[in-house]
Write an enzyme that holds these catalytic residues in place. Structure first.
Site, mmCIF file in Angstrom:
data_model
loop_
_atom_site.group_PDB
_atom_site.id
_atom_site.type_symbol
_atom_site.label_atom_id
_atom_site.label_comp_id
_atom_site.label_asym_id
_atom_site.label_seq_id
_atom_site.Cartn_x
_atom_site.Cartn_y
_atom_site.Cartn_z
ATOM 1 N N SER A 168 -32.625 54.540 37.379
ATOM 2 C CA SER A 168 -31.724 55.504 38.001
ATOM 3 C C SER A 168 -30.970 56.252 36.906
ATOM 4 O O SER A 168 -30.317 55.642 36.059
ATOM 5 C CB SER A 168 -30.729 54.793 38.921
ATOM 6 O OG SER A 168 -29.792 55.711 39.458
ATOM 7 N N ALA A 169 -31.079 57.595 36.923
ATOM 8 C CA ALA A 169 -30.375 58.439 35.964
ATOM 9 C C ALA A 169 -29.512 59.428 36.724
ATOM 10 O O ALA A 169 -29.382 59.355 37.950
ATOM 11 C CB ALA A 169 -31.369 59.146 35.049
ATOM 12 N N SER A 170 -28.915 60.371 36.003
ATOM 13 C CA SER A 170 -27.948 61.265 36.639
ATOM 14 C C SER A 170 -28.600 62.229 37.625
ATOM 15 O O SER A 170 -28.001 62.573 38.642
ATOM 16 C CB SER A 170 -27.197 62.059 35.568
ATOM 17 O OG SER A 170 -28.107 62.760 34.738
ATOM 18 N N ILE A 171 -29.835 62.650 37.340
ATOM 19 C CA ILE A 171 -30.491 63.629 38.191
ATOM 20 C C ILE A 171 -31.359 62.984 39.264
ATOM 21 O O ILE A 171 -31.417 63.461 40.397
ATOM 22 C CB ILE A 171 -31.325 64.606 37.334
ATOM 23 C CG1 ILE A 171 -30.392 65.575 36.603
ATOM 24 C CG2 ILE A 171 -32.340 65.381 38.167
ATOM 25 C CD1 ILE A 171 -31.084 66.563 35.705
ATOM 26 N N GLN A 211 -33.743 59.161 40.636
ATOM 27 C CA GLN A 211 -34.102 57.761 40.472
ATOM 28 C C GLN A 211 -35.544 57.570 40.906
ATOM 29 O O GLN A 211 -36.103 58.386 41.628
ATOM 30 C CB GLN A 211 -33.149 56.846 41.228
ATOM 31 C CG GLN A 211 -33.152 56.930 42.724
ATOM 32 C CD GLN A 211 -32.006 56.092 43.308
ATOM 33 O OE1 GLN A 211 -30.844 56.246 42.941
ATOM 34 N NE2 GLN A 211 -32.333 55.202 44.234
ATOM 35 N N VAL A 212 -36.153 56.479 40.418
ATOM 36 C CA VAL A 212 -37.598 56.262 40.573
ATOM 37 C C VAL A 212 -37.839 54.982 41.343
ATOM 38 O O VAL A 212 -37.214 53.945 41.075
ATOM 39 C CB VAL A 212 -38.281 56.202 39.187
ATOM 40 C CG1 VAL A 212 -39.769 55.923 39.342
ATOM 41 C CG2 VAL A 212 -38.067 57.513 38.428
ATOM 42 N N LYS A 242 -40.331 59.839 42.218
ATOM 43 C CA LYS A 242 -39.106 60.320 41.571
ATOM 44 C C LYS A 242 -38.329 61.144 42.595
ATOM 45 O O LYS A 242 -38.834 62.149 43.104
ATOM 46 C CB LYS A 242 -39.478 61.164 40.348
ATOM 47 C CG LYS A 242 -38.323 61.633 39.491
ATOM 48 C CD LYS A 242 -38.868 62.355 38.262
ATOM 49 C CE LYS A 242 -37.767 62.866 37.346
ATOM 50 N NZ LYS A 242 -38.326 63.565 36.153
ATOM 51 N N ASP A 262 -40.373 65.117 24.487
ATOM 52 C CA ASP A 262 -39.530 63.923 24.560
ATOM 53 C C ASP A 262 -40.382 62.668 24.370
ATOM 54 O O ASP A 262 -40.429 61.799 25.227
ATOM 55 C CB ASP A 262 -38.799 63.876 25.908
ATOM 56 C CG ASP A 262 -37.674 62.849 25.927
ATOM 57 O OD1 ASP A 262 -37.198 62.463 24.838
ATOM 58 O OD2 ASP A 262 -37.263 62.427 27.027
#
Length: 440
Positions: free
Chosen positions: A133-136, A138-139, A153, A288
């Protein structure tokens, strides 16, 4: 039903992507603006009363408290060492993008709204616990009705509205800053805000990320490359806010504890050659490639994952970039200095000899370090630190790199350090297993 008017961003260059309804933005935007003011004002008042600039750690903590947009802004600072001061670049390497997962009930609601049908019509199984889970987004792990194992996603609610509101605020503030601060490079500031906005919008556009996956997979087919793969997107189970992709099983190339005795060097050469080929034969390059995004799969192939961040470079810059890569690999620091001057943006004459000496000192210290320390797990913090130091040297000589170039150099430095770790002694420009395919 009446058509909802569309919101036009204040940033004039940024009309790409799906616009947000003004009703949604008005409600969310007003609340977001109030939250931002309530968070920023106490800190700003403290700095004003103490008559000092915020310390890098204080600014990072404030950005993290402000949420998704400012976290991404912090990561932008961390990846732009030739633009921002070194101590801020160093501090923002630690800008956290790990956030609590939102409840599964909300995830279900978003997926069903985006796909236009109940979850069970698309997936026979959908994991309720998020893999990440990230700011934009989650998976979640899932299995399609047709039996394929996938990852899904899901974009968190309100992200685009918050991002647009925040960036419009930043845009207005930069215009005010230009009025009160003399000798401000207006084009540079406005261009920086526009670039940040576009980068963030691209990360929110899962249709674009799915297209990136398709383009990269076509590139692999057209070049006859069966040693590398990328997840297959499933368009019928995807939208602008939901991306369903093939699940790849493997471990990070540098995770020697999970390799089970397998030699990852062949996979590394395949990944390197594929990335080099993409620079001239694909419309973008993966921007990345920390080791968490390069997987050694159970079948021996290498999987490139996470195509939310890609870069593009102008053909006329290739010669200088090739020289810079060659200088890094051969430790020819004079060549590096000349290439930095050629590819950078500067208004002053540069003392190439002094620049060479500073680069020599930097890389002499780097070569004395264990490559594991330089790579530092799957985050690439050591490579970020190297870029920060190199960018600091460039700034001292009035050189500013285009951000796309910094992104490109960062990936090359990743590979340079991977080689030190997994295939020590390899000369990237002379080893017969390396095929750069620059065609310049």
């Amino acid at each position: 039903m009446a058509t909802i008017p569309r919101f036009k961003p204040l940033i004039p260059e940024l009309s790409a992507g799906r616009n947000i309804g003004i009703a949604e933005l008005g409600l969310r935007g007003s609340l977001r603006f109030a939250q931002t003011v309530a968070t920023v004002c106490p800190q700003a008042l403290k700095w004003l009363l103490q008559w000092r600039q915020p310390k890098p750690a204080e600014l990072r903590e404030l950005f993290e408290a402000l949420g998704a947009t400012y976290i991404k802004f912090g990561q932008f600072i961390a990846s732009s060492p030739s633009i921002f001061p070194k101590d801020y670049v160093d501090e923002f390497q630690a800008c956290l993008d790990q956030t609590p997962a939102i409840p599964f009930t909300k995830i279900r609601q978003i997926v069903e709204q985006e796909l236009g049908c109940p979850l069970e019509e698309v997936y026979q199984r959908f994991g309720e616990t998020a893999l990440a889970s990230a700011s934009i987004a989650q998976v979640h792990a899932a299995t399609l009705k047709t039996g394929e194992d996938v990852v899904v996603k899901v974009q968190k609610p309100g992200v685009r509205a918050v991002l647009t509101t925040d960036m419009n605020t930043v845009y207005v503030l930069t215009r005010v800053l230009e009025l009160i601060v003399p000798n401000t490079d207006r084009d540079a500031v406005a261009g920086l805000v526009a670039e940040m906005y576009q980068s963030m919008i691209d990360e929110c556009d899962f249709v674009k990320e799915a297209e990136n996956l398709n383009v990269f997979r076509r590139f692999l087919v057209e070049t006859g490359n069966d040693r590398v793969t990328a997840p297959k997107p499933y368009p019928k189970a995807s939208s602008a806010r939901v991306l369903t992709m093939e699940r790849l099983y493997g471990c990070a190339l540098t995770d020697q504890g999970l390799l089970g005795g397998r030699d990852p060097s062949e996979g590394l050469f395949n990944a390197l050659n594929t990335w080099f080929a993409s620079l001239t034969q694909c419309s973008f390059f993966h921007a990345d490639l920390h080791s968490g995004n390069l997987l050694l799969l159970d079948d021996g192939r290498v999987g490139f994952i996470d195509f939310g961040m890609v870069g593009r470079i102008q053909p006329e810059a290739w010669q200088a970039m090739f020289a810079l890569f060659n200088g890094v690999s051969s430790q020819n620091y004079r060549m590096m200095a000349e290439a930095m001057v050629a590819v950078g943006i500067t208004r002053d004459e540069v003392d190439v000899e002094a620049l060479t000496q500073d680069i020599t000192a930097l890389f002499t210290n780097l070569n004395a370090l264990d490559p594991v320390r330089v790579l530092e797990n799957n985050t690439g913090d050591g490579v970020n630190a190297l870029l920060s130091d190199l960018g600091g040297i460039a700034r001292n000589y009035g050189i500013r790199f285009p951000r796309s170039f910094t992104m490109l150099l960062k990936q090359f430095l990743y590979f340079d350090r991977y080689m030190e770790l997994l295939a020590p002694g390899v000369d990237l420009f002379r080893d017969e297993r390396v095929d750069m395919m620059f065609n310049i």
